[in-house]
Design a protein around this motif. Structure first.
Motif, short mmCIF file in Angstrom:
data_model
loop_
_atom_site.label_atom_id
_atom_site.label_comp_id
_atom_site.label_asym_id
_atom_site.label_seq_id
_atom_site.Cartn_x
_atom_site.Cartn_y
_atom_site.Cartn_z
N ARG A 1 0.91 -1.16 0.05
CA ARG A 1 -0.07 -0.01 -0.08
C ARG A 1 0.78 1.47 0.04
N VAL A 2 0.20 2.48 -0.58
CA VAL A 2 1.02 3.54 -0.42
C VAL A 2 0.39 4.13 0.94
N ARG A 3 1.14 4.60 1.76
CA ARG A 3 0.67 5.09 3.15
C ARG A 3 0.19 6.43 3.15
N MET A 4 -0.84 6.75 3.99
CA MET A 4 -1.46 8.19 4.21
C MET A 4 -0.67 8.70 5.42
N LEU A 5 0.22 9.49 5.40
CA LEU A 5 0.92 9.92 6.58
C LEU A 5 0.48 11.48 6.82
N TRP A 6 0.89 12.17 7.87
CA TRP A 6 0.61 13.50 8.29
C TRP A 6 1.98 14.16 8.35
N GLN A 7 2.17 14.95 7.54
CA GLN A 7 3.31 15.95 7.25
C GLN A 7 4.48 15.28 6.92
N HIS A 8 4.39 14.07 6.18
CA HIS A 8 5.41 13.20 5.89
C HIS A 8 6.24 12.53 7.25
N ASP A 9 5.42 12.39 8.22
CA ASP A 9 5.96 11.78 9.52
C ASP A 9 5.65 10.29 9.44
N PRO A 10 6.50 9.40 9.37
CA PRO A 10 6.35 8.14 9.36
C PRO A 10 5.54 7.49 10.60
#
Length: 176
Positions: free
Chosen positions: A56-65
């Motif tokens: 999956r392509v991940r959904m992150l907040w502000q590129h924070d893993p």
């Protein structure tokens, strides 16, 4: 995630009832503030590899893993760019915050996190990005592509649509 690059774009992000987010995370053949241009087909192989492996392509907040905030249910390349559609997880505190910030228009950007597999240098700087390994698409405050546009909907779609149209009209007027 060493070596991961990012590209931001405010592509007509839509937040609708149920915290569904959709829009273009990347638009082809537009030069961003870093001088790069993503070319059609840049995501095709990466998306095929992800589909084949069940990834999956991940959904992150502000590129924070460390801050996943939802799930991308649809990630596809079309003639315009990289379209994404997914759900913010409002059971997660940051997902609720992201939904509220997007509905208010405080956060309205999408940004890709990727590794460059093939690129060509452009005269005068920047690159033509030919093949990318897509890792994540984040919701962001400050996108990189100046031609970004935003639309938003929520439980009060008329009001939010009117607000989004007003913001877009103001942006257009400021651009001249």
């Amino acid at each position: 995630m060493t070596g991961l690059e990012t590209k931001d774009y405010r592509p007509g992000v839509v937040v609708s009832e149920g915290a569904v987010v959709s829009g273009y995370a990347s638009v082809f053949e537009l030069r961003d503030q870093g001088g790069d241009i993503v070319m059609p087909g840049a995501y095709k192989a990466a998306l095929a590899r992800l589909a084949a492996s069940g990834g999956r392509v991940r959904m992150l907040w502000q590129h924070d893993p460390a801050q996943p905030i939802g799930l991308w249910d649809e990630v596809r390349e079309d003639g315009h760019g990289l379209f994404v559609k997914g759900r913010l997880l409002t059971e997660v505190a940051r997902g609720r915050e992201a939904a509220a910030l997007m509905a208010a228009g405080a956060v309205d950007g999408l940004s890709i996190g990727y590794r460059t597999l093939r690129a060509e240098k452009l005269a005068g700087g920047g690159r033509r990005l030919l093949e990318l390994e897509l890792w994540e698409v984040s919701l962001v405050t400050f996108p990189m592509l100046p031609a970004a546009r935003v639309a938003a909907k929520s439980a009060a779609p008329g009001l939010m649509a009117e607000l989004a149209q007003g913001l877009e009209a103001a942006r257009t007027a400021l651009r001249g």
